[in-house]
Write a protein that holds these residues in place. Structure first.
Motif, mmCIF file in Angstrom:
data_model
loop_
_atom_site.group_PDB
_atom_site.id
_atom_site.type_symbol
_atom_site.label_atom_id
_atom_site.label_comp_id
_atom_site.label_asym_id
_atom_site.label_seq_id
_atom_site.Cartn_x
_atom_site.Cartn_y
_atom_site.Cartn_z
ATOM 1 N N SER A 45 4.050 17.815 13.425
ATOM 2 C CA SER A 45 3.515 17.421 14.735
ATOM 3 C C SER A 45 3.867 15.968 15.063
ATOM 4 N N ASP A 46 3.948 15.105 14.052
ATOM 5 C CA ASP A 46 4.359 13.709 14.267
ATOM 6 C C ASP A 46 5.820 13.651 14.695
ATOM 7 N N ILE A 51 10.252 13.042 18.953
ATOM 8 C CA ILE A 51 11.432 13.503 19.692
ATOM 9 C C ILE A 51 11.089 13.653 21.177
ATOM 10 N N LYS A 52 9.841 13.976 21.464
ATOM 11 C CA LYS A 52 9.392 14.010 22.861
ATOM 12 C C LYS A 52 9.483 12.612 23.474
ATOM 13 N N ASP A 92 13.109 17.549 24.646
ATOM 14 C CA ASP A 92 11.918 18.298 25.055
ATOM 15 C C ASP A 92 11.896 19.692 24.422
ATOM 16 N N TYR A 93 13.077 20.309 24.382
ATOM 17 C CA TYR A 93 13.172 21.682 23.872
ATOM 18 C C TYR A 93 12.716 21.767 22.421
ATOM 19 N N GLU A 168 19.289 2.779 19.558
ATOM 20 C CA GLU A 168 18.199 2.077 20.227
ATOM 21 C C GLU A 168 17.163 3.049 20.793
ATOM 22 N N VAL A 169 17.611 4.218 21.273
ATOM 23 C CA VAL A 169 16.689 5.229 21.801
ATOM 24 C C VAL A 169 15.657 5.601 20.750
ATOM 25 N N PHE A 170 16.121 5.859 19.536
ATOM 26 C CA PHE A 170 15.203 6.273 18.478
ATOM 27 C C PHE A 170 14.276 5.131 18.060
#
Length: 452
Positions: A45-46, A51-52, A92-93, A168-170
């Motif tokens: 769940s974390d 990723i969301k 999201d998927y 950078e996104v992560f």
């Protein structure tokens, strides 16, 4: 070693990047293995929550990321924005579906309890291409990281700016340091990386030559590999097809991303009864595509990502003309820009029939009947995807078994979708990305058996 990123539209330098030293690379590889120990133990769940958040970071910084894509590889800005948004979709998927995909599979046996677990395996090394510099990476990273693995990215040198932004996104999404790392290295370092104890698998999207080289190294060290390689997709139009819709789809299928796509339609196989009508309408539609400044929202066709790519494409066009093909439209090259081009009278044995053409060149082939059309489509060393346009859906489904490709699309261009497995056969590679299949590529499907 220095790497330079050059804007193919205006020739301006976008960025300069210094390769990691041997010591720096060792540190990153070691970190990937160490971080895996704690990352793999985090509640699923974390990981789905993170990723969301990554998807939201992509949306929040849409314009910045899209501008970098356009600057580094020449994609029209409208397509760059669409690419970033698609990356957010795949995030999201997996945020929504990972728990179901990774759930234990109960199998009834004579045991008190028997089931299959899906456990992460370690660090996965990704060798990624320049043509969809964000999408190809997120297609791998979203399921792989969410499954509990760590990721190591070796991107194409001309899009190292995109690679840094992806890392950078992560970080912005809150991922622990080391879960996803960008490696600025030359491809000569591939064996060192793949052989490292922390690295358990490698995934590559790229050329047949690159795939073969990486697969050999992976085999040497008995590491799993997944290859997404080239394609020479057939686009079959039957006599009962909606020609206007087929033409509209064909233009996008061939010219999206300036034709620089493994799953682009490249060979247009037309039944002789509709050949003239299709060619006339297709040529007219392609001729109206707007080329120009890639930062202009109205631009539809940009340059190829590098001059050597345009040179190679032009050689294939000229060679095919020498072999008997005729120019119906275009055919000219100016530095990185290659005109949208349509060649008629194309037959097996010609360069544009046999080889992958990575750019805006469409090969038009006439077939006398449906059986010849499918035979021509199968006459390829590649096996990524086939499109068939017809109003007889039942007939199209009957012919699906005759196609050995990894995808078969009826009345639509072949495209990747997070909800559907994606991959090829023959020299287009092996393994599957996306959907549940993509998430399970890099997990240990562990059998658990409990005797009563």
């Amino acid at each position: 070693m220095e790497f330079y990123s050059i804007n193919p539209y205006d020739g301006e330098q976008v960025g300069k990047y210094t390769a990691l030293s041997s010591v720096e690379l060792d540190e990153k590889l070691h970190k990937s293995g160490e971080v895996f120990k704690s990352w793999s133990q985090k509640p699923l769940s974390d990981r789905t929550g993170l990723i969301k958040k990554a998807g939201q970071v992509l949306r929040d910084n849409l314009e910045e990321y899209a501008q970098m894509i356009t600057s580094e590889m020449g994609k029209p800005i409208s397509e760059s924005r669409a690419e970033v948004n698609k990356c957010a979709w795949v995030c999201d998927y997996y945020a929504e579906n990972a728990i179901a995909f990774l759930a234990q599979e109960v199998i009834e046996t004579d045991a008190k309890m028997s089931f299959v677990r899906h456990d992460p395996i370690g660090a996965v090394f990704a060798v990624m291409p320049w043509n969809f510099p964000f999408w190809q990476v997120f297609r791998f990273a979203a399921p792989t990281l969410t499954a509990g693995n760590t990721g190591l990215l070796k991107h194409a040198p001309n899009v190292f700016g995109c690679a840094l932004m992806i890392e950078e996104v992560f970080k912005k999404a809150g991922y622990p340091d080391g879960v996803f790392q960008n490696l600025i290295v030359h491809h000569d370092e591939s064996e060192k990386i793949i052989s490292h104890d922390a690295v358990k698998a490698v995934t590559l999207t790229g050329s047949e030559k690159a795939g073969s080289a990486v697969a050999q190294i992976a085999g040497k060290y008995i590491k799993k590999s997944l290859l997404e390689l080239g394609g020479n997709n057939a686009f079959i139009v039957l006599e009962d097809a909606d020609i206007d819709q087929a033409v509209k789809t064909a233009v996008t299928a061939r010219m999206l991303n300036c034709g620089q796509s493994c799953i682009a339609a490249k060979r247009f196989i037309l039944l002789e009864g509709i050949y003239d009508e299709f060619v006339s309408k297709f040529t007219d539609s392609v001729s109206k595509l707007k080329s120009g400044d890639t930062t202009d929202d109205n631009t539809q066709v940009g340059p190829l990502a590098r001059k050597d790519l345009a040179d190679q494409l032009n050689k294939q066009v000229k060679k095919s003309i020498e072999q008997g093909a005729t120019i119906l439209l275009g055919g000219n090259q100016d530095e990185c820009f290659h005109e949208p081009t349509i060649l008629g009278n194309v037959k097996p044995g010609m360069a544009v029939f046999d080889e992958e053409t990575f750019g805006p060149v469409a090969a038009v082939i006439k077939a006398q009947n449906i059986d010849e059309a499918f035979s021509l489509a199968e006459n390829s060393k590649f096996g990524l995807g086939t499109t068939v346009f017809t109003t007889d859906i039942e007939k199209a489904l009957e012919y699906a078994e005759r196609v050995s490709d990894g995808a078969y699309f009826v009345n639509e261009l072949v495209k990747s979708d997070p909800r559907l497995p994606f991959g090829g056969t023959k020299l287009s590679g092996y393994g599957r990305e996306l959907a549940r299949d993509g998430m399970l590529e890099f997990v240990n499907r562990k059998t658990v058996y409990v005797k009563g």
